[in-house]
Design a protein around this motif. Structure first.
Motif, PDB file in Angstrom:
ATOM      1  N   LEU A 168       3.017   2.098  -3.798  1.00 31.42           N
ATOM      2  CA  LEU A 168       3.862   1.897  -2.600  1.00 31.42           C
ATOM      3  C   LEU A 168       3.821   0.703  -1.978  1.00 31.42           C
ATOM      4  O   LEU A 168       4.545  -0.366  -1.810  1.00 31.42           O
ATOM      5  CB  LEU A 168       3.639   2.848  -1.674  1.00 31.42           C
ATOM      6  CG  LEU A 168       3.976   4.285  -1.906  1.00 31.42           C
ATOM      7  CD1 LEU A 168       3.573   5.234  -0.633  1.00 31.42           C
ATOM      8  CD2 LEU A 168       5.243   4.311  -2.075  1.00 31.42           C
ATOM      9  N   ASN A 169       2.357   0.244  -2.048  1.00 34.01           N
ATOM     10  CA  ASN A 169       1.886  -1.276  -1.433  1.00 34.01           C
ATOM     11  C   ASN A 169       2.493  -2.543  -2.507  1.00 34.01           C
ATOM     12  O   ASN A 169       2.990  -3.608  -1.807  1.00 34.01           O
ATOM     13  CB  ASN A 169       0.378  -1.574  -1.638  1.00 34.01           C
ATOM     14  CG  ASN A 169      -0.381  -0.753  -0.690  1.00 34.01           C
ATOM     15  OD1 ASN A 169       0.199  -0.020   0.317  1.00 34.01           O
ATOM     16  ND2 ASN A 169      -1.613  -0.778  -0.696  1.00 34.01           N
ATOM     17  N   LYS A 190       7.721  -5.074  -6.218  1.00 34.22           N
ATOM     18  CA  LYS A 190       7.899  -4.247  -7.015  1.00 34.22           C
ATOM     19  C   LYS A 190       9.177  -3.457  -6.804  1.00 34.22           C
ATOM     20  O   LYS A 190       9.436  -2.993  -5.876  1.00 34.22           O
ATOM     21  CB  LYS A 190       6.601  -3.480  -7.471  1.00 34.22           C
ATOM     22  CG  LYS A 190       6.884  -2.464  -8.684  1.00 34.22           C
ATOM     23  CD  LYS A 190       5.658  -1.759  -9.010  1.00 34.22           C
ATOM     24  CE  LYS A 190       5.873  -1.048 -10.388  1.00 34.22           C
ATOM     25  NZ  LYS A 190       4.571  -0.301 -10.630  1.00 34.22           N
ATOM     26  N   ASP A 191       9.814  -3.335  -7.952  1.00 33.90           N
ATOM     27  CA  ASP A 191      11.297  -2.463  -7.706  1.00 33.90           C
ATOM     28  C   ASP A 191      10.820  -1.076  -7.298  1.00 33.90           C
ATOM     29  O   ASP A 191       9.898  -0.224  -7.625  1.00 33.90           O
ATOM     30  CB  ASP A 191      11.845  -2.238  -9.179  1.00 33.90           C
ATOM     31  CG  ASP A 191      13.107  -1.457  -9.187  1.00 33.90           C
ATOM     32  OD1 ASP A 191      14.079  -1.679  -8.510  1.00 33.90           O
ATOM     33  OD2 ASP A 191      13.054  -0.118  -9.450  1.00 33.90           O
ATOM     34  N   GLN A 192      11.755  -0.555  -6.188  1.00 35.97           N
ATOM     35  CA  GLN A 192      11.163   0.727  -5.540  1.00 35.97           C
ATOM     36  C   GLN A 192      11.322   1.788  -6.480  1.00 35.97           C
ATOM     37  O   GLN A 192      10.400   2.853  -6.770  1.00 35.97           O
ATOM     38  CB  GLN A 192      11.995   0.861  -4.202  1.00 35.97           C
ATOM     39  CG  GLN A 192      11.651  -0.174  -3.388  1.00 35.97           C
ATOM     40  CD  GLN A 192      12.445  -0.415  -1.944  1.00 35.97           C
ATOM     41  OE1 GLN A 192      12.652   0.890  -1.379  1.00 35.97           O
ATOM     42  NE2 GLN A 192      13.107  -1.320  -1.655  1.00 35.97           N
ATOM     43  N   ASP A 227      -1.167  -1.568   8.796  1.00 36.73           N
ATOM     44  CA  ASP A 227      -1.925  -2.199   7.671  1.00 36.73           C
ATOM     45  C   ASP A 227      -1.105  -1.862   6.292  1.00 36.73           C
ATOM     46  O   ASP A 227      -0.880  -0.760   5.958  1.00 36.73           O
ATOM     47  CB  ASP A 227      -3.331  -1.235   7.665  1.00 36.73           C
ATOM     48  CG  ASP A 227      -4.059  -1.372   6.264  1.00 36.73           C
ATOM     49  OD1 ASP A 227      -3.710  -2.478   5.558  1.00 36.73           O
ATOM     50  OD2 ASP A 227      -4.830  -0.263   5.917  1.00 36.73           O
ATOM     51  N   TRP A 228      -0.488  -2.745   5.848  1.00 35.27           N
ATOM     52  CA  TRP A 228       0.090  -2.888   4.719  1.00 35.27           C
ATOM     53  C   TRP A 228      -0.477  -2.856   3.467  1.00 35.27           C
ATOM     54  O   TRP A 228       0.312  -2.474   2.287  1.00 35.27           O
ATOM     55  CB  TRP A 228       1.184  -4.005   4.649  1.00 35.27           C
ATOM     56  CG  TRP A 228       2.230  -3.952   5.783  1.00 35.27           C
ATOM     57  CD1 TRP A 228       2.308  -4.445   7.006  1.00 35.27           C
ATOM     58  CD2 TRP A 228       3.237  -3.193   5.903  1.00 35.27           C
ATOM     59  NE1 TRP A 228       3.337  -4.239   7.727  1.00 35.27           N
ATOM     60  CE2 TRP A 228       4.101  -3.186   7.231  1.00 35.27           C
ATOM     61  CE3 TRP A 228       3.928  -2.124   4.972  1.00 35.27           C
ATOM     62  CZ2 TRP A 228       5.280  -2.548   7.300  1.00 35.27           C
ATOM     63  CZ3 TRP A 228       5.142  -1.288   5.216  1.00 35.27           C
ATOM     64  CH2 TRP A 228       5.667  -1.603   6.803  1.00 35.27           C
ATOM     65  N   PHE A 229      -1.817  -2.995   3.219  1.00 35.11           N
ATOM     66  CA  PHE A 229      -2.354  -3.019   1.771  1.00 35.11           C
ATOM     67  C   PHE A 229      -3.883  -2.789   1.882  1.00 35.11           C
ATOM     68  O   PHE A 229      -4.221  -2.608   0.496  1.00 35.11           O
ATOM     69  CB  PHE A 229      -2.029  -4.592   1.195  1.00 35.11           C
ATOM     70  CG  PHE A 229      -2.596  -5.565   2.133  1.00 35.11           C
ATOM     71  CD1 PHE A 229      -4.096  -5.898   1.993  1.00 35.11           C
ATOM     72  CD2 PHE A 229      -1.991  -6.404   3.019  1.00 35.11           C
ATOM     73  CE1 PHE A 229      -4.684  -6.968   2.684  1.00 35.11           C
ATOM     74  CE2 PHE A 229      -2.332  -7.405   3.840  1.00 35.11           C
ATOM     75  CZ  PHE A 229      -4.045  -7.498   3.719  1.00 35.11           C
ATOM     76  N   LEU A 281      10.647   5.505   1.303  1.00 39.87           N
ATOM     77  CA  LEU A 281      10.252   4.095   0.823  1.00 39.87           C
ATOM     78  C   LEU A 281      11.275   3.185   1.231  1.00 39.87           C
ATOM     79  O   LEU A 281      10.637   2.000   1.481  1.00 39.87           O
ATOM     80  CB  LEU A 281       9.919   4.019  -0.733  1.00 39.87           C
ATOM     81  CG  LEU A 281       9.510   2.895  -1.527  1.00 39.87           C
ATOM     82  CD1 LEU A 281       8.148   2.427  -0.887  1.00 39.87           C
ATOM     83  CD2 LEU A 281       9.074   2.995  -2.842  1.00 39.87           C
ATOM     84  N   SER A 282      12.424   3.500   1.175  1.00 37.46           N
ATOM     85  CA  SER A 282      13.220   2.404   1.377  1.00 37.46           C
ATOM     86  C   SER A 282      13.294   2.039   2.845  1.00 37.46           C
ATOM     87  O   SER A 282      13.204   0.781   3.412  1.00 37.46           O
ATOM     88  CB  SER A 282      15.010   2.951   1.304  1.00 37.46           C
ATOM     89  OG  SER A 282      15.667   1.913   1.691  1.00 37.46           O
ATOM     90  N   LEU A 283      13.080   3.125   3.834  1.00 33.26           N
ATOM     91  CA  LEU A 283      12.853   2.541   5.109  1.00 33.26           C
ATOM     92  C   LEU A 283      11.445   1.772   5.273  1.00 33.26           C
ATOM     93  O   LEU A 283      11.563   0.941   6.127  1.00 33.26           O
ATOM     94  CB  LEU A 283      12.800   3.979   5.939  1.00 33.26           C
ATOM     95  CG  LEU A 283      12.619   3.848   7.402  1.00 33.26           C
ATOM     96  CD1 LEU A 283      13.805   2.935   8.119  1.00 33.26           C
ATOM     97  CD2 LEU A 283      12.534   5.439   8.333  1.00 33.26           C
TER      98      LEU A 283
END
Length: 457
Positions: A430-431, A438-440, A235-237, A274-276
């Motif tokens: 994060l979402n 969005k820039d991490q 669930d991404w969002f 967050l990158s992963l």
């Protein structure tokens, strides 16, 4: 049936106190409401639960399943969280004890805590309510929840039988404010057939879990090349599930998200986690999937791994048309880190509650304590009592041995005032990276600022 002050308040406040809409693990911030503080109970010494029928109100989420549970008192017939808790409630009501529990709410995930706040502002809170561990400090700090340790101990509740994480979940400033009902956490739900097709099982047919970020991405590539299936469903969002995995990955690196007074997601550990997650979203998953879509994709055999919680284990074990395995979150960064929380039952503070209603509420909370084994076996949640963990019914339940590590090592989210709002802020930032690009680095900086604002207000 008693005509209590509470019942008269209901008639006067129908518009303010609507039936609760549920939320299993909601992340919406509480309404900023307050209630008159004071000891529960009444000076009416003639109000005895042993002489007259008493009806109390239960606020809960977990869903609405009245159509499948009406008249059912055998919990072995339950097939979901909703059915387990409703059948337990039915069984309590069927006993000849003079008590009846009426449910407020119970529908779909969403606005439970907002609606619970409405009952306080309307002057008519429920007698018993479900609550998450991370929500408790906000309610105790506003005097909205009553300590229950002495009263429940007198009823036969043995707090010494609880595991340390469970007991910690209901403890605030040295007192117990509820009955821990479970420990729930994140799991890796695995389609073993897809793992086998990709050559990712051992000699005994068990799926091999990745032990580094590189191995995780290599498994992604192997599954997708060999089967054409999606590797990772998630669930991404919708419900902040990405933040749960993010938190676990930060912990695995030895990092912390909060020291109890401030939050620091904008850290080297946070940047790596967050990158992963964004690599998984881009290369191994579908960031347009929410909770329902990701679950459906996994159960249809279209994904090798689903990141979800303990609450779906028994459902997936019944419904999966492939060899299914519930497993601990893999140790990607060396340490073990996995999001955890606890459901508990609390007694909201209500100065208008009669002695008979309090007696009934305590009796129901004690009954729930006695039925924790049914809840744990029927749902997949981790039992919070040592005696139940050691029981044959629990250890022999489907899949439990496959995620025993989660029972021992899952960490509870911070239980500090303002955490619910801070968690919302983290989830939204994060979402925004995997959904809206969005820039991490900016997302982590914004998350830290917003989280600290929530914690300090």
């Amino acid at each position: 049936m008693l005509k209590t002050k509470k019942e008269m308040l209901k008639l006067l406040a129908v518009g303010a106190v609507s039936a609760l809409v549920l939320t299993g693990c909601a992340t919406a911030a509480d309404d900023d409401t307050s209630a008159d503080s004071g000891d529960t109970g009444s000076s009416d010494s003639g109000d005895s639960a042993s002489q007259e029928e008493v009806t109390i109100e239960l606020a809960r989420f977990f869903g609405d399943c009245d159509d499948t549970t009406e008249g059912v008192t055998d919990v072995s017939q339950a097939t979901s969280e909703c059915e387990v808790i409703q059948i337990i409630t039915n069984a309590f009501n069927a006993e000849d004890n003079g008590y009846t529990v009426e449910k407020l709410g119970g529908q779909a995930w969403g606005d439970y805590y907002t609606q619970l706040g409405t009952t306080f502002s309307g002057g008519n809170p429920p007698d018993v309510a479900v609550m998450h561990q991370h929500r408790l400090p906000d309610y105790v700090g506003r005097g909205l929840v009553t300590p229950v340790s002495e009263k429940l101990t007198a009823n036969g509740v043995d707090f010494n039988d609880y595991t340390a994480p469970a007991l910690g979940a209901v403890t605030y400033e040295g007192d117990y404010y509820g009955i821990p009902f479970d420990i729930h956490g994140s799991l890796w739900h695995v389609n073993v057939d897809l793992y086998e097709a990709a050559g990712l099982t051992d000699a005994d047919g068990n799926p091999v879990m990745p032990s580094s970020a590189d191995e995780l991405l290599e498994q992604c590539q192997a599954v997708q090349d060999a089967t054409g299936a999606q590797f990772f469903a998630h669930d991404w969002f919708e419900f902040g599930v990405g933040a749960r995995l993010f938190l676990g990955l930060v912990w695995q690196q030895g990092g912390e998200l909060s020291d109890g007074t401030s939050a620091n997601p904008d850290s080297p550990e946070g940047a790596e986690a967050l990158s992963l997650l964004n690599q998984l979203a881009t290369d191994c998953s579908n960031p347009e999937q929410g909770y329902t879509d990701s679950q459906a994709s996994f159960l249809a055999g279209e994904a090798a791994v689903l990141h979800n919680g303990t609450w779906v284990v028994d459902q997936y074990n019944r419904e999966a048309g492939f060899e299914y395995r519930a497993m601990d979150i893999p140790s990607i960064y060396g340490g073990f880190g996995s999001w955890g929380d606890s459901h508990m039952w609390v007694m909201p503070t209500d100065s208008s509650r009669s002695a008979a209603e309090e007696e009934a509420a305590l009796a129901f909370m004690t009954y729930l304590y006695e039925r924790i084994g049914d809840w744990a076996v029927g749902t997949g949640h981790i039992a919070p009592r040592e005696s139940i963990i050691a029981s044959a019914d629990y250890t022999n339940a489907p899949q439990r041995e496959n995620y025993a590590g989660t029972a021992e090592k899952a960490r509870m989210v911070p239980a500090v005032p303002g955490w619910a709002g801070a968690w919302d802020a983290l989830s939204e930032e994060l979402n925004a990276t995997w959904v809206a690009g969005k820039d991490q680095a900016q997302a982590l900086a914004d998350a830290e600022a917003r989280m600290n604002e929530a914690l300090n207000n």
